[in-house]
Design a protein around this motif. Sequence first.
Motif, PDB file in Angstrom:
ATOM      1  N   TYR A 192     -63.060 -34.934  62.685  1.00 48.97           N
ATOM      2  CA  TYR A 192     -64.413 -35.448  62.945  1.00 48.97           C
ATOM      3  C   TYR A 192     -64.969 -34.748  64.173  1.00 48.97           C
ATOM      4  O   TYR A 192     -64.275 -34.577  65.175  1.00 48.97           O
ATOM      5  N   GLY A 193     -66.232 -34.376  64.102  1.00 50.67           N
ATOM      6  CA  GLY A 193     -66.895 -33.789  65.266  1.00 50.67           C
ATOM      7  C   GLY A 193     -68.291 -34.359  65.440  1.00 50.67           C
ATOM      8  O   GLY A 193     -68.993 -34.610  64.454  1.00 50.67           O
ATOM      9  N   GLY A 194     -68.682 -34.530  66.692  1.00 49.51           N
ATOM     10  CA  GLY A 194     -70.019 -35.039  66.991  1.00 49.51           C
ATOM     11  C   GLY A 194     -69.936 -35.998  68.156  1.00 49.51           C
ATOM     12  O   GLY A 194     -69.661 -37.187  67.968  1.00 49.51           O
ATOM     13  N   SER A 195     -70.143 -35.440  69.375  1.00 48.26           N
ATOM     14  CA  SER A 195     -70.157 -36.254  70.599  1.00 48.26           C
ATOM     15  C   SER A 195     -68.890 -37.097  70.766  1.00 48.26           C
ATOM     16  O   SER A 195     -68.951 -38.242  71.205  1.00 48.26           O
ATOM     17  N   VAL A 196     -67.739 -36.515  70.414  1.00 53.16           N
ATOM     18  CA  VAL A 196     -66.480 -37.207  70.721  1.00 53.16           C
ATOM     19  C   VAL A 196     -66.233 -37.078  72.222  1.00 53.16           C
ATOM     20  O   VAL A 196     -66.367 -35.991  72.799  1.00 53.16           O
ATOM     21  N   LYS A 197     -65.922 -38.206  72.837  1.00 48.96           N
ATOM     22  CA  LYS A 197     -65.704 -38.263  74.289  1.00 48.96           C
ATOM     23  C   LYS A 197     -64.414 -39.043  74.546  1.00 48.96           C
ATOM     24  O   LYS A 197     -63.901 -39.696  73.638  1.00 48.96           O
ATOM     25  N   ALA A 226     -60.238 -42.537  70.714  1.00 53.04           N
ATOM     26  CA  ALA A 226     -59.110 -43.316  70.173  1.00 53.04           C
ATOM     27  C   ALA A 226     -59.551 -44.118  68.953  1.00 53.04           C
ATOM     28  O   ALA A 226     -58.832 -44.179  67.946  1.00 53.04           O
ATOM     29  N   GLU A 227     -60.736 -44.710  69.044  1.00 57.50           N
ATOM     30  CA  GLU A 227     -61.200 -45.540  67.921  1.00 57.50           C
ATOM     31  C   GLU A 227     -61.447 -44.669  66.678  1.00 57.50           C
ATOM     32  O   GLU A 227     -61.087 -45.050  65.560  1.00 57.50           O
ATOM     33  N   LEU A 228     -62.041 -43.506  66.908  1.00 60.49           N
ATOM     34  CA  LEU A 228     -62.299 -42.617  65.762  1.00 60.49           C
ATOM     35  C   LEU A 228     -60.985 -42.135  65.143  1.00 60.49           C
ATOM     36  O   LEU A 228     -60.797 -42.169  63.925  1.00 60.49           O
ATOM     37  N   PHE A 229     -60.072 -41.687  66.000  1.00 60.74           N
ATOM     38  CA  PHE A 229     -58.837 -41.072  65.500  1.00 60.74           C
ATOM     39  C   PHE A 229     -57.883 -42.103  64.884  1.00 60.74           C
ATOM     40  O   PHE A 229     -56.909 -41.732  64.238  1.00 60.74           O
ATOM     41  N   ALA A 230     -58.168 -43.390  65.139  1.00 62.11           N
ATOM     42  CA  ALA A 230     -57.307 -44.424  64.544  1.00 62.11           C
ATOM     43  C   ALA A 230     -57.629 -44.637  63.069  1.00 62.11           C
ATOM     44  O   ALA A 230     -56.869 -45.305  62.357  1.00 62.11           O
ATOM     45  N   ASP A 260     -58.197 -37.123  60.925  1.00 66.64           N
ATOM     46  CA  ASP A 260     -56.935 -36.506  61.337  1.00 66.64           C
ATOM     47  C   ASP A 260     -57.024 -35.787  62.677  1.00 66.64           C
ATOM     48  O   ASP A 260     -56.101 -35.048  63.048  1.00 66.64           O
ATOM     49  N   GLY A 261     -58.131 -35.995  63.380  1.00 69.52           N
ATOM     50  CA  GLY A 261     -58.301 -35.337  64.667  1.00 69.52           C
ATOM     51  C   GLY A 261     -59.764 -35.010  64.868  1.00 69.52           C
ATOM     52  O   GLY A 261     -60.632 -35.546  64.169  1.00 69.52           O
ATOM     53  N   VAL A 270     -57.692 -35.963  77.552  1.00 73.45           N
ATOM     54  CA  VAL A 270     -57.695 -37.388  77.190  1.00 73.45           C
ATOM     55  C   VAL A 270     -57.976 -37.524  75.701  1.00 73.45           C
ATOM     56  O   VAL A 270     -57.325 -38.303  74.981  1.00 73.45           O
ATOM     57  N   ILE A 271     -58.917 -36.723  75.188  1.00 72.12           N
ATOM     58  CA  ILE A 271     -59.236 -36.763  73.754  1.00 72.12           C
ATOM     59  C   ILE A 271     -58.018 -36.327  72.936  1.00 72.12           C
ATOM     60  O   ILE A 271     -57.664 -36.947  71.930  1.00 72.12           O
TER      61      ILE A 271
END
Length: 253
Positions: free
Chosen positions: A214-219, A224-228, A233-234, A249-250
């Motif tokens: 996933y990409g788009g303003s990952v901070k 953690a919430e997205l990758f869970a 898969d990252g 941290v990401i």
Amino acid sequence: MVSTQGRKRLVIGNWKMHGSLGANAALLCAVADGAKGLPETGVAVCAPFPYLAQCRELLAGSPVAWGAQDVSAHLQGAYTGEVAAPMLAEFGCGYVLVGHSERRAYHGETDALVVAKAARVLEAGLTPVICMGETLAQREAGETEAVVGAQLDVALDLLHADQLAKVMLAYEPVWAIGTGKTATSEQAQAVHAFLRGRVDARNAAAAKTMPILYGGSVKPGNAAELFAMQDIDGGLIGGASLAAADFLVICGA
Ligand code: PEP
């Protein structure tokens, strides 16, 4: 580097057109150092072409891979300004982004061109990360699945089964790239599950193993919430990959 679903987990930094030799050296050394403590996650950076030599030198022996942000759809010839996939392979690149929304928007890249580039990357023995996503207007019109489905279908139509097994996808909603607006983890998971289901309908084995980033303003605060989520898969990380502390941290999320 493998999830409970048995898929590779990976965080890739997309530096876009940023960097300088001095700033890169500090960033690469910090990322290489930090990544040693993250054996669960594959880490890579995609740098502008002139800095690939620096990546190769400073990341040698580290767990961090590197790659390019674009490639030519041609193998060689009179294509001034272009860089061919075998050149990237000779150089030691691991990954190549193809079809980033900025390439599609500013350089008129079509789905067919993007998949032709992915094919050259695969033929050179590298891993293409095929980027896809919808605009805000398309999402608001309820067209997200139609748009990303059509983008994916060209890859499913043109790549052979054994090639598909070596592809990575990146779902990057255009409205979330560099805007500070991120998809909620539920919105992102829904599209990832849709994409995986569409791959599964053609090639069940590839669907099981294909990493979808996933990409788009990952901070650091939302990774953690997205990758869970089950089908995420990252990440493909733009702005936040330019600050080593944030990027690490990401990666750790
Ligand atoms: C990107 O460029 O692929 C991207 C996701 O950018 P950002 O993280 O800055 O939104």
